[in-house]
Design a protein around this motif. Structure first.
Motif, PDB file in Angstrom:
ATOM      1  N   GLU A 191      43.573  46.757  87.495  1.00  0.00           N
ATOM      2  CA  GLU A 191      42.903  47.538  86.461  1.00  0.00           C
ATOM      3  C   GLU A 191      42.780  46.793  85.140  1.00  0.00           C
ATOM      4  N   ALA A 192      43.611  45.777  84.907  1.00  0.00           N
ATOM      5  CA  ALA A 192      43.564  45.031  83.653  1.00  0.00           C
ATOM      6  C   ALA A 192      42.354  44.104  83.563  1.00  0.00           C
ATOM      7  N   PHE A 193      41.697  43.837  84.699  1.00  0.00           N
ATOM      8  CA  PHE A 193      40.483  43.033  84.661  1.00  0.00           C
ATOM      9  C   PHE A 193      39.354  43.868  84.066  1.00  0.00           C
ATOM     10  N   PRO A 194      38.487  43.255  83.228  1.00  0.00           N
ATOM     11  CA  PRO A 194      37.370  44.012  82.640  1.00  0.00           C
ATOM     12  C   PRO A 194      36.443  44.578  83.717  1.00  0.00           C
ATOM     13  N   MET A 195      36.205  45.873  83.673  1.00  0.00           N
ATOM     14  CA  MET A 195      35.336  46.535  84.643  1.00  0.00           C
ATOM     15  C   MET A 195      33.936  46.773  84.088  1.00  0.00           C
ATOM     16  N   VAL A 211      42.433  37.745  80.051  1.00  0.00           N
ATOM     17  CA  VAL A 211      43.656  38.534  79.962  1.00  0.00           C
ATOM     18  C   VAL A 211      44.792  37.727  80.584  1.00  0.00           C
ATOM     19  N   VAL A 212      45.966  37.837  79.996  1.00  0.00           N
ATOM     20  CA  VAL A 212      47.167  37.199  80.535  1.00  0.00           C
ATOM     21  C   VAL A 212      48.033  38.292  81.140  1.00  0.00           C
ATOM     22  N   PHE A 213      48.443  38.115  82.391  1.00  0.00           N
ATOM     23  CA  PHE A 213      49.276  39.115  83.065  1.00  0.00           C
ATOM     24  C   PHE A 213      50.776  38.897  82.798  1.00  0.00           C
ATOM     25  N   GLY A 214      51.208  37.655  82.748  1.00  0.00           N
ATOM     26  CA  GLY A 214      52.626  37.380  82.570  1.00  0.00           C
ATOM     27  C   GLY A 214      53.406  37.416  83.871  1.00  0.00           C
ATOM     28  N   ASP A 215      52.967  38.235  84.801  1.00  0.00           N
ATOM     29  CA  ASP A 215      53.585  38.327  86.115  1.00  0.00           C
ATOM     30  C   ASP A 215      52.520  38.868  87.056  1.00  0.00           C
ATOM     31  N   GLY A 216      52.781  38.798  88.329  1.00  0.00           N
ATOM     32  CA  GLY A 216      51.830  39.271  89.321  1.00  0.00           C
ATOM     33  C   GLY A 216      51.692  38.263  90.435  1.00  0.00           C
ATOM     34  N   ARG A 217      50.774  38.533  91.328  1.00  0.00           N
ATOM     35  CA  ARG A 217      50.591  37.643  92.479  1.00  0.00           C
ATOM     36  C   ARG A 217      49.759  36.435  92.074  1.00  0.00           C
ATOM     37  N   PRO A 218      50.203  35.242  92.459  1.00  0.00           N
ATOM     38  CA  PRO A 218      49.482  34.028  92.069  1.00  0.00           C
ATOM     39  C   PRO A 218      48.227  33.807  92.917  1.00  0.00           C
ATOM     40  N   LEU A 219      47.328  32.997  92.391  1.00  0.00           N
ATOM     41  CA  LEU A 219      46.113  32.618  93.096  1.00  0.00           C
ATOM     42  C   LEU A 219      46.452  31.995  94.445  1.00  0.00           C
ATOM     43  N   PHE A 220      47.460  31.138  94.455  1.00  0.00           N
ATOM     44  CA  PHE A 220      47.962  30.523  95.685  1.00  0.00           C
ATOM     45  C   PHE A 220      49.478  30.643  95.698  1.00  0.00           C
ATOM     46  N   ALA A 221      50.034  31.054  96.817  1.00  0.00           N
ATOM     47  CA  ALA A 221      51.481  31.038  97.001  1.00  0.00           C
ATOM     48  C   ALA A 221      51.782  29.974  98.046  1.00  0.00           C
ATOM     49  N   GLY A 222      52.897  29.325  97.905  1.00  0.00           N
ATOM     50  CA  GLY A 222      53.260  28.311  98.882  1.00  0.00           C
ATOM     51  C   GLY A 222      53.988  27.157  98.237  1.00  0.00           C
ATOM     52  N   GLU A 223      54.132  26.113  99.002  1.00  0.00           N
ATOM     53  CA  GLU A 223      54.849  24.940  98.546  1.00  0.00           C
ATOM     54  C   GLU A 223      53.949  24.028  97.723  1.00  0.00           C
ATOM     55  N   TYR A 224      54.571  23.188  96.941  1.00  0.00           N
ATOM     56  CA  TYR A 224      53.851  22.219  96.124  1.00  0.00           C
ATOM     57  C   TYR A 224      53.084  21.259  97.026  1.00  0.00           C
ATOM     58  N   ASP A 225      51.762  21.221  96.857  1.00  0.00           N
ATOM     59  CA  ASP A 225      50.908  20.355  97.663  1.00  0.00           C
ATOM     60  C   ASP A 225      49.578  20.172  96.928  1.00  0.00           C
ATOM     61  N   PRO A 226      49.505  19.243  95.981  1.00  0.00           N
ATOM     62  CA  PRO A 226      48.287  19.071  95.185  1.00  0.00           C
ATOM     63  C   PRO A 226      47.048  18.881  96.062  1.00  0.00           C
TER      64      PRO A 226
END
Length: 193
Positions: free
Chosen positions: A24-28, A151-166
Protein backbone atom coordinates in the motif's frame (compact mmCIF):
# COMPACT_ATOMS: atom_id res chain seq x y z
CA UNK A 1 13.06 -16.35 -28.22
CA UNK A 2 11.01 -16.50 -25.03
CA UNK A 3 12.48 -14.40 -22.21
CA UNK A 4 12.01 -14.41 -18.46
CA UNK A 5 11.24 -10.83 -17.40
CA UNK A 6 11.25 -9.80 -13.74
CA UNK A 7 8.82 -6.87 -13.79
CA UNK A 8 8.18 -5.57 -10.29
CA UNK A 9 7.63 -2.48 -8.14
CA UNK A 10 10.35 -1.70 -5.61
CA UNK A 11 11.08 0.90 -2.96
CA UNK A 12 14.19 3.07 -3.03
CA UNK A 13 15.81 0.60 -0.63
CA UNK A 14 15.08 -2.42 -2.84
CA UNK A 15 11.98 -3.84 -1.12
CA UNK A 16 9.11 -5.33 -3.13
CA UNK A 17 6.65 -5.23 -0.23
CA UNK A 18 6.33 -4.54 3.48
CA UNK A 19 7.25 -7.23 6.03
CA UNK A 20 3.58 -8.32 6.12
CA UNK A 21 3.40 -8.56 2.31
CA UNK A 22 1.54 -5.28 1.88
CA UNK A 23 2.35 -2.87 -0.91
CA UNK A 24 0.00 0.00 0.00
CA UNK A 25 2.96 2.37 0.47
CA UNK A 26 3.61 2.36 -3.28
CA UNK A 27 1.93 5.31 -5.07
CA UNK A 28 -1.40 4.14 -6.52
CA UNK A 29 -1.92 7.35 -8.48
CA UNK A 30 0.28 9.36 -10.80
CA UNK A 31 1.40 9.78 -14.38
CA UNK A 32 3.45 6.56 -14.29
CA UNK A 33 0.19 4.57 -14.31
CA UNK A 34 -0.58 5.73 -17.85
CA UNK A 35 2.77 4.37 -19.04
CA UNK A 36 2.08 1.06 -17.30
CA UNK A 37 -1.34 0.82 -18.95
CA UNK A 38 0.18 1.54 -22.36
CA UNK A 39 3.42 -0.44 -22.18
CA UNK A 40 2.76 -3.17 -19.61
CA UNK A 41 -1.00 -3.76 -19.86
CA UNK A 42 -0.57 -7.54 -19.59
CA UNK A 43 0.55 -7.04 -15.98
CA UNK A 44 -2.72 -5.47 -14.85
CA UNK A 45 -5.02 -7.79 -12.87
CA UNK A 46 -7.80 -9.42 -14.86
CA UNK A 47 -10.41 -7.95 -12.51
CA UNK A 48 -9.66 -4.50 -13.96
CA UNK A 49 -10.41 -5.75 -17.46
CA UNK A 50 -13.53 -7.54 -16.24
CA UNK A 51 -14.85 -4.38 -14.57
CA UNK A 52 -14.28 -2.25 -17.67
CA UNK A 53 -15.61 -4.85 -20.10
CA UNK A 54 -12.34 -4.87 -22.02
CA UNK A 55 -9.84 -7.59 -22.84
CA UNK A 56 -6.18 -7.84 -21.86
CA UNK A 57 -3.96 -7.36 -24.90
CA UNK A 58 -1.53 -10.24 -24.22
CA UNK A 59 1.10 -8.47 -26.30
CA UNK A 60 4.08 -9.11 -24.04
CA UNK A 61 3.45 -12.09 -21.82
CA UNK A 62 1.93 -15.55 -22.15
CA UNK A 63 2.70 -16.74 -18.60
CA UNK A 64 3.04 -15.25 -15.13
CA UNK A 65 5.08 -16.87 -12.32
CA UNK A 66 4.45 -16.10 -8.67
CA UNK A 67 5.58 -17.33 -5.31
CA UNK A 68 2.82 -18.13 -2.83
CA UNK A 69 3.06 -14.81 -0.95
CA UNK A 70 2.74 -12.81 -4.17
CA UNK A 71 -0.26 -14.86 -5.22
CA UNK A 72 -1.83 -14.57 -1.75
CA UNK A 73 -1.54 -10.76 -1.84
CA UNK A 74 -4.17 -10.65 -4.57
CA UNK A 75 -6.60 -13.12 -3.01
CA UNK A 76 -8.73 -10.34 -1.54
CA UNK A 77 -9.69 -9.30 -5.09
CA UNK A 78 -9.88 -12.67 -6.85
CA UNK A 79 -8.53 -16.22 -6.73
CA UNK A 80 -7.31 -15.96 -10.33
CA UNK A 81 -5.44 -12.63 -10.53
CA UNK A 82 -4.17 -12.87 -14.10
CA UNK A 83 -6.69 -15.15 -15.80
CA UNK A 84 -5.70 -13.66 -19.16
CA UNK A 85 -2.29 -15.37 -18.74
CA UNK A 86 -1.13 -18.87 -17.90
CA UNK A 87 -0.63 -18.59 -14.12
CA UNK A 88 1.92 -20.70 -12.25
CA UNK A 89 2.31 -20.43 -8.48
CA UNK A 90 5.25 -22.01 -6.64
CA UNK A 91 4.76 -23.38 -3.14
CA UNK A 92 6.21 -26.22 -1.11
CA UNK A 93 3.43 -26.20 1.49
CA UNK A 94 0.18 -25.45 -0.36
CA UNK A 95 -2.00 -27.78 -2.40
CA UNK A 96 -4.04 -27.35 -5.59
CA UNK A 97 -7.12 -26.81 -3.39
CA UNK A 98 -5.55 -23.52 -2.23
CA UNK A 99 -5.55 -21.89 -5.68
CA UNK A 100 -8.31 -20.70 -7.96
CA UNK A 101 -9.46 -21.98 -11.32
CA UNK A 102 -6.93 -21.52 -14.07
CA UNK A 103 -4.01 -21.35 -11.63
CA UNK A 104 -1.37 -24.09 -11.61
CA UNK A 105 0.31 -24.76 -8.28
CA UNK A 106 3.65 -26.52 -8.46
CA UNK A 107 6.45 -27.75 -6.19
CA UNK A 108 8.75 -28.28 -9.16
CA UNK A 109 12.17 -26.68 -9.36
CA UNK A 110 11.48 -23.16 -10.72
CA UNK A 111 14.52 -23.34 -12.99
CA UNK A 112 13.17 -26.48 -14.66
CA UNK A 113 9.76 -24.88 -15.13
CA UNK A 114 11.32 -21.78 -16.70
CA UNK A 115 13.55 -23.90 -18.96
CA UNK A 116 10.47 -25.78 -20.21
CA UNK A 117 8.56 -22.52 -20.80
CA UNK A 118 11.47 -21.06 -22.75
CA UNK A 119 11.80 -24.25 -24.77
CA UNK A 120 8.08 -24.22 -25.55
CA UNK A 121 8.25 -20.66 -26.88
CA UNK A 122 5.41 -18.22 -27.31
CA UNK A 123 5.14 -14.98 -25.40
CA UNK A 124 7.56 -13.97 -22.70
CA UNK A 125 7.29 -15.16 -19.10
CA UNK A 126 6.59 -12.57 -16.42
CA UNK A 127 8.17 -13.16 -13.03
CA UNK A 128 5.74 -11.22 -10.84
CA UNK A 129 7.45 -12.02 -7.52
CA UNK A 130 8.54 -12.61 -4.90
CA UNK A 131 12.09 -12.15 -3.80
CA UNK A 132 12.70 -15.77 -2.82
CA UNK A 133 11.54 -17.03 -6.20
CA UNK A 134 13.56 -14.32 -7.96
CA UNK A 135 16.63 -15.38 -6.00
CA UNK A 136 16.19 -18.94 -7.22
CA UNK A 137 15.75 -17.75 -10.81
CA UNK A 138 18.45 -15.06 -11.02
CA UNK A 139 20.52 -17.13 -13.46
CA UNK A 140 17.50 -17.43 -15.79
CA UNK A 141 16.28 -13.81 -15.78
CA UNK A 142 16.82 -12.16 -19.15
CA UNK A 143 15.36 -8.75 -18.34
CA UNK A 144 14.66 -6.66 -15.24
CA UNK A 145 11.96 -3.99 -15.36
CA UNK A 146 11.92 -2.10 -12.09
CA UNK A 147 9.26 0.40 -11.11
CA UNK A 148 11.31 2.31 -8.54
CA UNK A 149 8.95 4.14 -6.18
CA UNK A 150 9.92 7.27 -4.19
CA UNK A 151 9.55 5.66 -0.78
CA UNK A 152 11.91 3.94 1.65
CA UNK A 153 10.49 0.92 3.48
CA UNK A 154 13.32 0.25 5.94
CA UNK A 155 12.26 -3.38 6.10
CA UNK A 156 10.32 -5.82 3.97
CA UNK A 157 10.95 -8.45 1.35
CA UNK A 158 13.99 -7.80 -0.84
CA UNK A 159 13.99 -7.72 -4.64
CA UNK A 160 16.20 -10.83 -4.54
CA UNK A 161 16.74 -13.20 -1.63
CA UNK A 162 19.61 -15.63 -1.62
CA UNK A 163 23.33 -15.92 -1.37
CA UNK A 164 25.86 -13.38 -2.56
CA UNK A 165 26.36 -13.93 -6.29
CA UNK A 166 27.01 -10.77 -8.36
CA UNK A 167 25.09 -10.87 -11.64
CA UNK A 168 25.51 -8.13 -14.22
CA UNK A 169 22.76 -6.33 -16.11
CA UNK A 170 23.00 -3.50 -18.65
CA UNK A 171 20.73 -0.47 -18.43
CA UNK A 172 18.62 -0.21 -21.59
CA UNK A 173 16.20 2.57 -20.69
CA UNK A 174 15.00 4.71 -17.85
CA UNK A 175 11.88 6.87 -17.69
CA UNK A 176 11.17 9.44 -15.00
CA UNK A 177 7.65 10.50 -14.07
CA UNK A 178 6.20 13.51 -12.22
CA UNK A 179 4.99 11.04 -9.58
CA UNK A 180 8.63 10.41 -8.69
CA UNK A 181 8.49 6.86 -10.05
CA UNK A 182 11.28 5.63 -12.33
CA UNK A 183 10.76 2.73 -14.71
CA UNK A 184 14.14 1.24 -15.55
CA UNK A 185 14.78 -1.63 -17.93
CA UNK A 186 17.87 -3.82 -17.84
CA UNK A 187 19.08 -6.70 -20.01
CA UNK A 188 21.24 -9.49 -18.68
CA UNK A 189 24.90 -8.86 -19.33
CA UNK A 190 26.12 -11.72 -21.49
CA UNK A 191 29.78 -12.78 -21.39
CA UNK A 192 31.71 -12.09 -24.60
CA UNK A 193 32.02 -15.05 -26.95
Amino acid sequence: MTKLVYYVAISLDGRICAPDGGFEAFPMTGDHLEAIQEDWADTLPSVLYDRSGSTAPRERFATVLMGWNTYAAGLSMTDSPYSHLEQIVFSRSRTAADVGAGVTLTREDPRRVVAALKERGGGDVWLCGGGDLAGQLIADIDRLVLKVNPVVFGDGRPLFAGEYDPTGFVLESSRTFQSGVLITEYARMRPPM
